[in-house]
Write a protein that holds these residues in place. Structure first.
Motif, PDB file in Angstrom:
ATOM      1  N   VAL A 193      -2.628   5.791   1.567  1.00  0.00           N
ATOM      2  CA  VAL A 193      -3.260   6.504   0.467  1.00  0.00           C
ATOM      3  C   VAL A 193      -4.588   5.814   0.147  1.00  0.00           C
ATOM      4  O   VAL A 193      -4.672   4.584   0.083  1.00  0.00           O
ATOM      5  CB  VAL A 193      -2.354   6.485  -0.786  1.00  0.00           C
ATOM      6  CG1 VAL A 193      -3.069   7.087  -1.988  1.00  0.00           C
ATOM      7  CG2 VAL A 193      -1.059   7.242  -0.499  1.00  0.00           C
TER       8      VAL A 193
ATOM      9  N   ARG B 152       0.835  -1.200   0.000  1.00  0.00           N
ATOM     10  CA  ARG B 152       0.000   0.000   0.000  1.00  0.00           C
ATOM     11  C   ARG B 152       0.868   1.248   0.000  1.00  0.00           C
ATOM     12  O   ARG B 152       1.933   1.281   0.626  1.00  0.00           O
ATOM     13  CB  ARG B 152      -0.910   0.029   1.239  1.00  0.00           C
ATOM     14  CG  ARG B 152      -2.013  -1.008   1.253  1.00  0.00           C
ATOM     15  CD  ARG B 152      -3.010  -0.819   0.119  1.00  0.00           C
ATOM     16  NE  ARG B 152      -3.435   0.565  -0.041  1.00  0.00           N
ATOM     17  CZ  ARG B 152      -4.363   1.167   0.714  1.00  0.00           C
ATOM     18  NH1 ARG B 152      -4.979   0.487   1.661  1.00  0.00           N
ATOM     19  NH2 ARG B 152      -4.686   2.418   0.503  1.00  0.00           N
ATOM     20  N   GLY B 153       0.386   2.274  -0.699  1.00  0.00           N
ATOM     21  CA  GLY B 153       1.085   3.540  -0.719  1.00  0.00           C
ATOM     22  C   GLY B 153       0.845   4.326   0.559  1.00  0.00           C
ATOM     23  O   GLY B 153      -0.215   4.216   1.185  1.00  0.00           O
TER      24      GLY B 153
ATOM     25  N   ARG C  51      -7.651   4.077  -1.570  1.00  0.00           N
ATOM     26  CA  ARG C  51      -7.610   3.120  -2.676  1.00  0.00           C
ATOM     27  C   ARG C  51      -8.106   3.700  -3.996  1.00  0.00           C
ATOM     28  O   ARG C  51      -7.877   3.099  -5.046  1.00  0.00           O
ATOM     29  CB  ARG C  51      -8.423   1.873  -2.304  1.00  0.00           C
ATOM     30  CG  ARG C  51      -7.713   0.978  -1.294  1.00  0.00           C
ATOM     31  CD  ARG C  51      -8.535  -0.229  -0.925  1.00  0.00           C
ATOM     32  NE  ARG C  51      -7.772  -1.162  -0.090  1.00  0.00           N
ATOM     33  CZ  ARG C  51      -7.033  -2.159  -0.548  1.00  0.00           C
ATOM     34  NH1 ARG C  51      -6.964  -2.384  -1.849  1.00  0.00           N
ATOM     35  NH2 ARG C  51      -6.363  -2.945   0.269  1.00  0.00           N
ATOM     36  N   ASP C  52      -8.771   4.830  -3.959  1.00  0.00           N
ATOM     37  CA  ASP C  52      -9.253   5.452  -5.183  1.00  0.00           C
ATOM     38  C   ASP C  52      -8.277   6.502  -5.724  1.00  0.00           C
ATOM     39  O   ASP C  52      -8.586   7.214  -6.674  1.00  0.00           O
ATOM     40  CB  ASP C  52     -10.613   6.103  -4.950  1.00  0.00           C
ATOM     41  CG  ASP C  52     -10.584   7.178  -3.857  1.00  0.00           C
ATOM     42  OD1 ASP C  52      -9.589   7.206  -3.076  1.00  0.00           O
ATOM     43  OD2 ASP C  52     -11.539   7.966  -3.767  1.00  0.00           O
ATOM     44  N   ARG C  53      -7.066   6.558  -5.133  1.00  0.00           N
ATOM     45  CA  ARG C  53      -6.103   7.575  -5.541  1.00  0.00           C
ATOM     46  C   ARG C  53      -4.864   6.936  -6.146  1.00  0.00           C
ATOM     47  O   ARG C  53      -4.534   5.779  -5.840  1.00  0.00           O
ATOM     48  CB  ARG C  53      -5.718   8.442  -4.339  1.00  0.00           C
ATOM     49  CG  ARG C  53      -6.892   9.187  -3.717  1.00  0.00           C
ATOM     50  CD  ARG C  53      -6.450  10.005  -2.528  1.00  0.00           C
ATOM     51  NE  ARG C  53      -5.444  10.993  -2.884  1.00  0.00           N
ATOM     52  CZ  ARG C  53      -4.769  11.716  -1.996  1.00  0.00           C
ATOM     53  NH1 ARG C  53      -4.981  11.528  -0.703  1.00  0.00           N
ATOM     54  NH2 ARG C  53      -3.878  12.599  -2.399  1.00  0.00           N
ATOM     55  N   PRO C  54      -4.139   7.676  -6.996  1.00  0.00           N
ATOM     56  CA  PRO C  54      -2.911   7.137  -7.597  1.00  0.00           C
ATOM     57  C   PRO C  54      -1.893   6.754  -6.524  1.00  0.00           C
ATOM     58  O   PRO C  54      -1.755   7.443  -5.505  1.00  0.00           O
ATOM     59  CB  PRO C  54      -2.402   8.308  -8.448  1.00  0.00           C
ATOM     60  CG  PRO C  54      -3.605   9.144  -8.727  1.00  0.00           C
ATOM     61  CD  PRO C  54      -4.471   9.026  -7.504  1.00  0.00           C
ATOM     62  N   GLY C  55      -1.197   5.657  -6.752  1.00  0.00           N
ATOM     63  CA  GLY C  55      -0.171   5.227  -5.810  1.00  0.00           C
ATOM     64  C   GLY C  55      -0.692   4.432  -4.647  1.00  0.00           C
ATOM     65  O   GLY C  55       0.058   4.131  -3.707  1.00  0.00           O
ATOM     66  N   ALA C  56      -1.981   4.064  -4.673  1.00  0.00           N
ATOM     67  CA  ALA C  56      -2.573   3.356  -3.536  1.00  0.00           C
ATOM     68  C   ALA C  56      -2.006   1.958  -3.369  1.00  0.00           C
ATOM     69  O   ALA C  56      -1.866   1.474  -2.240  1.00  0.00           O
ATOM     70  CB  ALA C  56      -4.087   3.292  -3.683  1.00  0.00           C
TER      71      ALA C  56
ATOM     72  N   VAL D 267       4.305   8.611  -1.117  1.00  0.00           N
ATOM     73  CA  VAL D 267       4.077   8.846  -2.537  1.00  0.00           C
ATOM     74  C   VAL D 267       4.668  10.163  -3.017  1.00  0.00           C
ATOM     75  O   VAL D 267       4.928  10.319  -4.215  1.00  0.00           O
ATOM     76  CB  VAL D 267       2.562   8.794  -2.856  1.00  0.00           C
ATOM     77  CG1 VAL D 267       2.029   7.377  -2.723  1.00  0.00           C
ATOM     78  CG2 VAL D 267       1.782   9.761  -1.977  1.00  0.00           C
ATOM     79  N   ASP D 268       4.911  11.105  -2.116  1.00  0.00           N
ATOM     80  CA  ASP D 268       5.500  12.383  -2.513  1.00  0.00           C
ATOM     81  C   ASP D 268       7.006  12.424  -2.286  1.00  0.00           C
ATOM     82  O   ASP D 268       7.631  13.472  -2.433  1.00  0.00           O
ATOM     83  CB  ASP D 268       4.828  13.541  -1.769  1.00  0.00           C
ATOM     84  CG  ASP D 268       5.152  13.562  -0.286  1.00  0.00           C
ATOM     85  OD1 ASP D 268       5.660  12.530   0.237  1.00  0.00           O
ATOM     86  OD2 ASP D 268       4.922  14.599   0.371  1.00  0.00           O
TER      87      ASP D 268
END
Length: 271
Positions: free
Chosen positions: A180, A171-172, A182-187, A211-212
């Protein structure tokens, strides 16, 4: 010696959330702890019994994996449940798995909330308190798994329960150490090599890269991967291989020697 537990959420059955057939048996050969669905978001009584028996044969530690009463949403939808209702529901789920495990000669060692409930008890005082009260009511020797710094771990430690910090290899992470959405990039992390590298950094250095690009401190005693993540078995194999290559020993956290790197110590019980 560096020691880490590797856990997976199992016994959840099949459903529209899965992209691949369940691979519980293969994962049970690779993990050291299993969090068994308690029928509110997935699984059922028979699946619980089969999963507990299969874990027992392999020496895999058993945990209860309670959730909100949300089978249609696989327990991943936020719910505003009154604390007294949630307490009763978690007692029902954890107590049920304890009884089922006992019926096949196994025992439950820990509790790890699932999905939206897991995320809620990171910050929500009432929801976290309801989970802790439920665990105390069923069996005060059970440990509670959660994110580092989460409210549920704070309340559990204050109540005298053992607590176990976990991190997620698949998981991200956001910069604040939460997962992050689950509906977002990198999840999700679905590349086996990346999962293996993350697992080693988590176990040895106690960190993960968000993720950043932010470096987030974790210091986990257990690493988790989800059985419904695409390629879960390949991820688990890569994680085990990477940990072995780094000299990290995988074993249930209940067996880890006190004071070993990555293992719970007396402080995790006393807060």
């Amino acid at each position: 010696m560096t020691v880490i537990d590797l856990n997976a959420d199992l016994g959840e059955g099949d459903g529209p959330w899965r992209r691949e057939p369940p691979a519980d048996d293969a994962l049970l050969d690779l993990v050291s702890s299993a969090n068994v669905a308690t029928a509110y978001h997935g699984g059922d009584a028979v699946t619980m019994a089969v999963t507990c028996a299969a874990a027992l044969v392999r020496g895999v530690a058993l945990g209860a994996h309670p959730s909100y009463d949300d089978r249609e949403g696989f327990g991943r939808r936020a719910r505003d449940v009154p604390a007294d209702v949630l307490r009763a529901q978690v007692v029902h789920q954890v107590g049920g798995l304890v009884a089922v495990a006992r019926s096949v000669g196994a025992r439950v060692t820990h509790v790890k909330p699932h999905g939206a409930l897991y995320n809620a008890v990171v910050h929500d005082e009432a929801q976290a308190g309801a989970v802790v009260d439920a665990v105390l009511a069923v069996d005060p020797t059970l440990a509670v798994l959660g994110l580092p710094g989460s409210r549920v771990l704070e309340l559990a430690a204050r109540a005298g329960l053992a607590t176990v910090v976990e991190a997620f290899v698949d998981r991200g992470y956001a910069p604040d150490g939460t997962l992050v959405g689950r509906d977002r990039p990198g999840a999700l992390v679905t590349d086996p090599d990346e999962a293996g590298e993350r697992a080693v950094r988590m176990a040895v250095e106690g960190v993960v890269t968000a993720v950043d690009g932010t470096r987030v401190a974790l210091r986990p005693a257990s690493l988790c991967l989800h059985s419904d993540t695409p390629g879960a078995v390949a991820l688990a194999r890569a994680v085990r291989a990477a940990l072995a290559a780094a000299g990290v020993h995988v074993r249930p956290f209940v067996d880890a020697p006190a004071g070993a790197s990555g293992a719970p110590t007396a402080a995790t019980r006393d807060g």
